[in-house]
Design an enzyme around this catalytic site. Structure first.
Site, PDB file in Angstrom:
ATOM      1  N   ASP A 456       0.865  -1.175   0.000  1.00  0.00           N
ATOM      2  CA  ASP A 456       0.000   0.000   0.000  1.00  0.00           C
ATOM      3  C   ASP A 456       0.906   1.230   0.000  1.00  0.00           C
ATOM      4  O   ASP A 456       2.088   1.134   0.352  1.00  0.00           O
ATOM      5  CB  ASP A 456      -0.892  -0.039   1.245  1.00  0.00           C
ATOM      6  CG  ASP A 456      -1.765   1.191   1.352  1.00  0.00           C
ATOM      7  OD1 ASP A 456      -2.366   1.570   0.340  1.00  0.00           O
ATOM      8  OD2 ASP A 456      -1.825   1.772   2.457  1.00  0.00           O
ATOM      9  N   ASP A 655      -1.447  -0.811   6.121  1.00  0.00           N
ATOM     10  CA  ASP A 655      -1.640  -0.299   7.481  1.00  0.00           C
ATOM     11  C   ASP A 655      -3.061   0.139   7.774  1.00  0.00           C
ATOM     12  O   ASP A 655      -3.367   0.529   8.903  1.00  0.00           O
ATOM     13  CB  ASP A 655      -0.700   0.881   7.734  1.00  0.00           C
ATOM     14  CG  ASP A 655      -1.204   2.163   7.088  1.00  0.00           C
ATOM     15  OD1 ASP A 655      -1.757   2.083   5.972  1.00  0.00           O
ATOM     16  OD2 ASP A 655      -1.048   3.229   7.698  1.00  0.00           O
ATOM     17  N   ASP A 659      -6.940  -2.297   3.910  1.00  0.00           N
ATOM     18  CA  ASP A 659      -5.978  -3.340   3.551  1.00  0.00           C
ATOM     19  C   ASP A 659      -6.288  -4.677   4.223  1.00  0.00           C
ATOM     20  O   ASP A 659      -5.707  -5.704   3.859  1.00  0.00           O
ATOM     21  CB  ASP A 659      -4.556  -2.917   3.960  1.00  0.00           C
ATOM     22  CG  ASP A 659      -4.102  -1.649   3.264  1.00  0.00           C
ATOM     23  OD1 ASP A 659      -4.324  -1.549   2.047  1.00  0.00           O
ATOM     24  OD2 ASP A 659      -3.543  -0.772   3.941  1.00  0.00           O
TER      25      ASP A 659
END
Length: 773
Positions: A456, A655, A659
């Site tokens: 990410d 995080d 996700d």
């Protein structure tokens, strides 16, 4: 327990919790009550601090775990129950799932140590008598069999009683294990000797050893028990060492906090009394008591005990602080946000404990093999007995019996059972000290196979919070004027971009003016009056609504957007005054981390919910070739599944809550410790510091751990492959020598010690992935 009960009823040693009888030599009078102890050491501990071990004047066991603690088996973590007991599968004593600093020494370790040392002289004596009795007494020692029985009975029937309990459980639960072999071997040797002592006429003449006395094997049974106890003591001590990482983490937290009352007065209170929202002062040299946010002050915090980062981290108002980190310089006032089991330290302890109890796929294979192995060994022992008895030289049945017992003992699969758990425990403890928290053993084993990493952007590659980048002032305005007006109007806004602008103004020491007629227009910006001027601060939609012609500023804004920045425009009295670019800065460690990962052969893919242009800008600066922007949580999950169908071993690093699905679906989900609780709970590995270099470190540790497990399993299998034929007497035709059951027991214990020692090497080995110890 009532301390006034009769002497025929057992007392509880208030220090170690062991049941003890009334004994005036180990008695202490305290507040009019008598307490009894198992040893002088417990007496000394009690006298030093009676209050620690007493509750309302009653003799009791120390609090080894909080009320309601769930206990589990160290070898079979699927076994869980409220309160202590024994594992129904292997008979081992259950341990608390969560260690406690208040725990005393393991009761099982105390018990086994007492049994070992009290009976060791008896085992040595009976061994010496059996081996050298015919030299000391050439004419024969009268009633030697009976003497050996008296010496060995306490060893076998008292010291070895826990082994027989586990042996019976293994048969009753149809879970054949190491105790099946040990119990059968000891019982066979002792039972045979009993019959030979009291009914020697049942044996043929060939069984007579010295004169008319039928040979007995009390010494074999006793020495096997003593050696097995020694092996268990070494194993229990090693298991206690594996929890050292957890206890050291528990010990990081301070016991008290300095709370600021509403009237401004300060008081020291126990940490258990701190509530969310309390204002706490942290003075120089003190530890931060709980997780929170800095309200006042500025200081450098040493976070190395949790993150592995050696450099102190500067904390200012608004910054998050972690409980148990050390305040190195200035004074801080923090607002408590997470307390008790919600703190990062508590979560770390829970994750480490869970990982140490988990079982790797390789371990599950070893468990299956061990189950069949016990059946095969019992079959070999029977074949050995009948083979020697029917076809061996005189006395064939005696030799067959001795060899069968040796086969049962030397084939004990304790080394096989310890091979992978010890490696996992050592590896998770070491990983925790480096800021890497594995959720389970499968993650440790899988990490080395990862060939594709999805990352990410926000909070993983970048800091995850907006930061001031630059100011572009329109003609007639200076940068300081633009920042002063923008920060003044943004003082009342809760938007992250507003926080970044205000923080920059405070950093520069700009004097701010309180705005009038403040108005927040959801999603597009803010309006108000500052120093008599009408101010508008926001995106191009707000400027259009205000009738502001941006002209050249829009061109400069587009260039900044292509570099990944967010742009807010400032208008004064409906005229453009400038723009401020705010961006999410790339973490300082990200470029080096990606270089290490590429060097390790991983393919790196960035998948983010941010716009495509922003994503490509960040990817370009980091050298990431494959980029996917505007990806939904479902899209990230689909990407993981697609790569897995292509045969890739996928790790996902993120995080945020968005996700979490991909983290859970990936072969190894990697969460940033600076991220959300949902992401952390969905991941298999958490990087406390949020540093991607931890992925390379974790991968290197995975390689070391699996290599270590294979070494242990290989050693255990080779040991048994060589030991069983020797115990069965394979070399007797060539050498005329047989392997004594006592030597087999010693070899069995040494094999376990070797496996433990090899696994513990992981605690101090250097991490080849990053060069960090």
């Amino acid at each position: 327990m009532d301390t006034k009960q009769g002497a025929d009823k057992p007392f509880l040693d208030p220090v170690c919790g062991m049941r003890v009888a009334e004994n005036a030599e180990k008695q202490v009078l305290h507040d009019g009550n008598a307490y009894y102890f198992c040893s002088t050491r417990c007496v000394e501990k009690f006298r030093a601090d009676p209050a620690q071990y007493l509750d309302a004047g009653s003799a009791r066991a120390p609090v080894t775990a909080p009320a309601g603690t769930v206990y589990t088996c160290p070898m079979h973590p699927e076994i869980q129950q409220a309160g202590p007991g024994s594992c129904p599968l292997c008979g081992m004593a259950l341990e608390p799932m969560m260690p406690s600093l208040d725990e005393q020494e393991s009761p099982e370790l105390v018990d086994f140590r007492r049994r070992f040392w009290w009976t060791l002289p008896l085992s040595v004596t009976v061994f010496a008598l059996a081996m050298s009795g015919h030299f000391l007494f050439p004419a024969g020692l009268p009633n030697q069999n009976l003497i050996e029985l008296v010496l060995s009975a306490p060893v076998v029937l008292w010291a070895g009683w826990p082994f027989f309990v586990r042996w019976w459980q293994s048969l009753r639960n149809r879970s054949l294990n190491m105790w099946t072999l040990i119990g059968t071997g000891v019982a066979a040797a002792f039972g045979y000797s009993l019959v030979a002592t009291f009914a020697p006429e049942l044996f043929p003449r060939s069984f007579a050893a010295h004169g008319a006395r039928v040979g007995v094997y009390y010494e074999a049974a006793a020495v096997i028990v003593s050696l097995t106890l020694l092996g268990q003591l070494l194993e229990l001590r090693a298991r206690s060492h594996t929890s050292a990482a957890i206890k050291s983490l528990l010990g990081l937290s301070p016991k008290t906090a300095r709370r600021i009352r509403d009237d401004g007065a300060e008081e020291d209170v126990p940490l258990t009394q701190v509530q969310v929202g309390d204002m706490l002062r942290v003075r120089p040299g003190e530890k931060v008591p709980v997780d929170g946010v800095v309200a006042e002050g500025e200081s450098a915090l040493d976070e190395s005990m949790l993150t592995g980062e050696p450099m102190p981290v500067t904390k200012r108002p608004g910054d998050q602080v972690i409980g148990a980190t050390l305040n190195a310089s200035g004074s801080l006032v923090i607002r408590a946000e997470k307390i008790g089991a919600q703190t990062m330290l508590a979560n770390i302890v829970q994750m480490v404990a869970q990982a140490q109890r988990s079982r790797a796929p390789m371990q599950r294979l070893a468990d299956v093999v061990a189950g069949y192995f016990v059946v095969v060994v019992i079959g070999i022992a029977l074949l050995t007995l009948f083979g020697w008895g029917m076809f061996g030289p005189e006395p064939g049945w005696v030799l067959g019996f001795v060899n069968a017992v040796a086969v049962l003992i030397i084939a004990c699969p304790c080394a096989l059972g310890l091979a992978t758990p010890m490696s996992i425990m050592a590896a998770t403890g070491r990983a925790a000290t480096q800021g890497m928290l594995f959720r389970d053993a499968a993650a440790i084993e899988s990490m080395r196979k990862v060939d594709t990493l999805i990352v990410d952007k926000t909070g993983t590659l970048t800091e995850g919070r907006p930061a001031f980048e630059r100011i572009v002032a329109a003609p007639g305005y200076s940068e300081e004027q633009v920042l002063t007006l923008a920060a003044s109007i943004d003082q009342g806004s809760e938007h992250p971009l507003a926080h970044a602008i205000v923080a920059q103004a405070l950093k520069r020491g700009v004097a701010l003016t309180k705005p009038d007629k403040f108005e927040s227009s959801s999603g597009i910006g803010v309006r108000g009056v500052v120093a008599g001027k009408r101010i508008a601060l926001g995106n191009s939609a707000l400027m259009a609504d205000e009738g502001v012609a941006l002209m050249a500023l829009e061109t400069k804004a587009e260039a900044l957007r292509r570099d990944g920045a967010s742009v807010v425009f400032l208008a004064v009295n409906c005229q453009p005054a400038g723009l401020i670019a705010v961006s999410d800065p790339i973490k300082a460690t990200t470029p080096a981390a990606l270089a290490v990962l590429r060097q390790a052969g991983l393919t790196v893919i960035m998948a983010t919910g941010d716009g495509v242009s922003t994503a490509r800008s960040v990817a370009r600066r980091l050298g990431i070739d494959e980029v996917q922007g505007e990806v939904t949580p479902q899209g990230k999950l689909a990407l993981v599944e697609r790569l897995q169908k292509e045969g890739k071993i996928v790790a996902m690093a993120g995080d945020g809550i968005n996700d979490a699905p991909a983290l859970a679906r990936a072969n190894v989900g990697i969460a940033m410790g600076t991220g959300t609780d949902v992401a952390i709970n969905s991941a298999h590995l958490t990087l406390v510091k949020g540093d991607l270099r931890g992925i390379a470190s974790a991968r290197a540790l995975s390689v070391e751990t699996v290599r270590n497990m294979r070494q242990n399993l290989g050693f255990a299998f080779v040991y048994n492959a060589l030991g069983i034929p020797l115990a069965a007497g394979l070399l007797y035709p060539l050498t005329g020598q047989l392997l004594s059951p006592m030597i087999a027991a010693l070899a069995m214990s040494l094999s376990s010690v070797s496996v433990i020692a090899n696994a513990l090497r992981l605690r101090s080995a250097r991490n080849q992935g990053t060069g960090r110890a």
